[in-house]
Design a protein around this motif. Structure first.
Motif, mmCIF file in Angstrom:
data_model
loop_
_atom_site.group_PDB
_atom_site.id
_atom_site.type_symbol
_atom_site.label_atom_id
_atom_site.label_comp_id
_atom_site.label_asym_id
_atom_site.label_seq_id
_atom_site.Cartn_x
_atom_site.Cartn_y
_atom_site.Cartn_z
ATOM 1 N N SER A 133 -16.092 16.676 -25.141
ATOM 2 C CA SER A 133 -15.775 18.499 -24.115
ATOM 3 C C SER A 133 -16.017 17.605 -23.456
ATOM 4 O O SER A 133 -16.819 16.572 -22.411
ATOM 5 C CB SER A 133 -16.472 19.856 -24.762
ATOM 6 N N TYR A 134 -15.669 18.064 -22.473
ATOM 7 C CA TYR A 134 -15.281 18.299 -20.927
ATOM 8 C C TYR A 134 -16.465 18.479 -20.112
ATOM 9 O O TYR A 134 -16.947 17.712 -19.650
ATOM 10 C CB TYR A 134 -14.807 19.720 -20.413
ATOM 11 N N TYR A 149 -11.185 10.958 -15.056
ATOM 12 C CA TYR A 149 -11.978 11.977 -15.860
ATOM 13 C C TYR A 149 -11.081 12.544 -16.567
ATOM 14 O O TYR A 149 -9.742 13.033 -16.167
ATOM 15 C CB TYR A 149 -13.486 12.205 -15.956
ATOM 16 N N PHE A 150 -11.220 13.549 -17.580
ATOM 17 C CA PHE A 150 -10.344 14.403 -18.674
ATOM 18 C C PHE A 150 -10.363 16.017 -17.365
ATOM 19 O O PHE A 150 -11.514 15.667 -16.318
ATOM 20 C CB PHE A 150 -10.970 15.347 -19.773
ATOM 21 N N GLU A 154 -6.991 19.605 -19.747
ATOM 22 C CA GLU A 154 -6.728 18.767 -20.716
ATOM 23 C C GLU A 154 -7.599 19.002 -21.959
ATOM 24 O O GLU A 154 -7.202 18.774 -23.179
ATOM 25 C CB GLU A 154 -6.668 17.687 -20.144
ATOM 26 N N SER A 155 -9.290 18.770 -21.364
ATOM 27 C CA SER A 155 -9.929 19.258 -23.109
ATOM 28 C C SER A 155 -9.328 20.634 -23.639
ATOM 29 O O SER A 155 -9.557 20.362 -24.774
ATOM 30 C CB SER A 155 -11.075 19.415 -21.852
ATOM 31 N N SER A 156 -9.404 21.848 -23.217
ATOM 32 C CA SER A 156 -9.413 23.030 -24.374
ATOM 33 C C SER A 156 -7.984 22.827 -24.686
ATOM 34 O O SER A 156 -8.095 23.401 -25.776
ATOM 35 C CB SER A 156 -9.606 23.981 -22.698
ATOM 36 N N TYR A 215 -12.079 7.458 -25.042
ATOM 37 C CA TYR A 215 -12.841 8.704 -25.057
ATOM 38 C C TYR A 215 -11.000 9.361 -24.871
ATOM 39 O O TYR A 215 -10.486 9.680 -23.833
ATOM 40 C CB TYR A 215 -14.030 8.877 -23.878
ATOM 41 N N PRO A 217 -10.139 13.751 -25.848
ATOM 42 C CA PRO A 217 -10.692 15.335 -25.846
ATOM 43 C C PRO A 217 -11.348 15.884 -27.248
ATOM 44 O O PRO A 217 -10.802 15.383 -28.574
ATOM 45 C CB PRO A 217 -9.409 16.501 -25.242
ATOM 46 N N SER A 219 -11.135 18.457 -28.385
ATOM 47 C CA SER A 219 -9.679 19.007 -28.546
ATOM 48 C C SER A 219 -8.798 18.736 -29.842
ATOM 49 O O SER A 219 -8.592 18.668 -30.873
ATOM 50 C CB SER A 219 -9.563 20.472 -28.573
#
Length: 413
Positions: A133-134, A149-150, A154-156, A215, A217, A219
């Motif tokens: 996760s973020y 990094y994310f 982008e993560s969600s 790595y 995300p 999701s």
């Protein structure tokens, strides 16, 4: 000025004694050399091991707690049959902790797959894929060498973006800047948005070698590799002022028991694992190694101490006439005492310095991922032990010399 002259004279006598019978002196100091080498070498190796392990543990976080099914077993009975029946942690439980934790500075979730093939045209390499996760970079050390990094969006939104290790980047995009370029993972295209700084070999790689980690995300990871119930490992970071992390651990326990509907009389069916538990388990091994170094070194130093004492007794006997002359010219007892004590300490320090130098040479020997570093603290330890041995070995001969009657000493042949 008088003290400096006395010190210089004591040094001259000690140097003369060292040169007068080099073979005898060398053999006598061999015990001190071996003893100091054993002690300093063990302390240096233990310090290097601890540093290597702590550096490796920086990638799994500091002051963190992992919420998992299986406890990390370090000693004692491991009741695997009991833990086997416990349910796996889920993404829903992570969300519950994320939404309700008040005593945590960060709450993240991750899951991983073993070796997977990453491809870019004809270039391919096996890497460890981790969905995070973020907030994961707030808990674990992910140093970005190039790129970024994310982003939360982008993560969600399950974007196919990745932060790759240095080895993966070099293998997939040789001679190129990987940032912004695509590679394939499990038949899906991913865009490299960041490359980690190269770490190199580590003594222990907790969580895999960062240079070969990929790595993505969480999701995106869940969409590709999980179906049905989403398994996940939740990791919680406490605040620095929470000593012993008691507050955050108590809150995690209460929330997990509430989420799982555990009755008050029933025990927990989840594990709260801490990285420092691994370090504490290894401290026992380090203590044994340190004790072994002291025992081995002590026997060698004992032999060396007797050797120095023997040299000093011989030196007092050979210079009895000179001691009488010095006293007849007004030399004080403390001056004679200091002269011989200085000689004993100098002889012991010579042996200790040789032992420390051998440890220094040891640091140049390749030992794989273990980097031997001779610290100033260990150098001072070796010099301190050598000085103490010199004082203990030379105090009796020095006292005998200081108490001599000048008339009798002058008549000695």
């Amino acid at each position: 000025m008088k003290s400096l002259r006395q010190l210089w004279e004591s040094f001259r006598f000690a140097w003369q004694a060292l040169r007068s019978n080099l073979t005898r002196t060398t053999l006598s100091l061999l015990g001190v050399t071996v003893g100091i080498f054993a002690i300093v070498a063990v302390f240096t190796i233990v310090d290097s091991l601890e540093k290597g392990i702590k550096d490796s543990m920086s990638f799994i976080g500091d002051k963190v707690i992992y919420v998992q099914k299986w406890p990390w077993g370090f000693g004692g009975e491991y009741q695997w049959w009991k833990y086997f029946q416990w349910p796996e942690p889920t993404y829903a439980e992570y969300k519950y902790l994320y939404d309700n934790m008040e005593s945590a500075s960060a709450v993240a979730v991750f899951d991983s797959r073993g070796s997977m093939t990453l491809k870019n045209g004809s270039n391919s390499i096996l890497g460890s894929v981790q969905g995070v996760s973020y907030e994961y970079n707030m808990i674990s050390d992910i140093p970005i060498g190039s790129g970024r990094y994310f982003m939360p969006l982008e993560s969600s939104n399950a974007r196919n973006v990745a932060v790759v290790g240095a080895d993966l980047a070099a293998a997939l995009f040789p001679g190129q800047d990987p940032v912004g370029k695509e590679f394939k993972l499990a038949g899906n295209k991913f865009v490299v948005i960041g490359v980690q700084e190269k770490k190199g070999e580590s003594l222990v790689d907790f969580g895999g070698n960062p240079d070969k980690n990929c790595y993505i995300p969480f999701s995106s990871f869940s969409k590709l590799f999980q179906s049905g119930r989403r398994r996940a490992t939740t990791v919680v970071k406490g605040f620095p002022e929470d000593e012993g992390m008691q507050q955050v651990e108590a809150e995690i326990t209460g929330l997990m028991r509430t989420k799982r509907g555990i009755k008050p009389r029933d025990g927990n069916n989840f594990s709260l694992n801490r990285p420092e538990a691994a370090a504490q388990a290894l401290e026992g091994l380090f203590s044994v190694l340190t004790l072994a170094g002291w025992v081995i070194g002590s026997f060698s130093i004992l032999v060396g101490g007797f050797g120095i004492a023997n040299i000093m007794f011989v030196s007092v006997k050979e210079r009895t006439n000179l001691i009488g002359i010095q006293k007849s010219l007004g030399a004080k007892n403390y001056s004679i005492l200091f002269q011989f004590l200085f000689e004993a300490v100098m002889l012991s320090l010579v042996g200790g310095l040789v032992g420390i130098f051998l440890v220094y040479l040891l640091s140049f020997i390749p030992m794989g991922s273990l980097q031997i570093i001779l610290s100033f603290k260990n150098v001072m330890l070796g010099l301190g032990v050598s000085s103490v041995i010199g004082v203990l070995s030379g105090i009796i001969p020095a006292m005998l010399a200081a108490r001599m009657d000048p008339v009798i000493a002058i008549r000695a042949k």
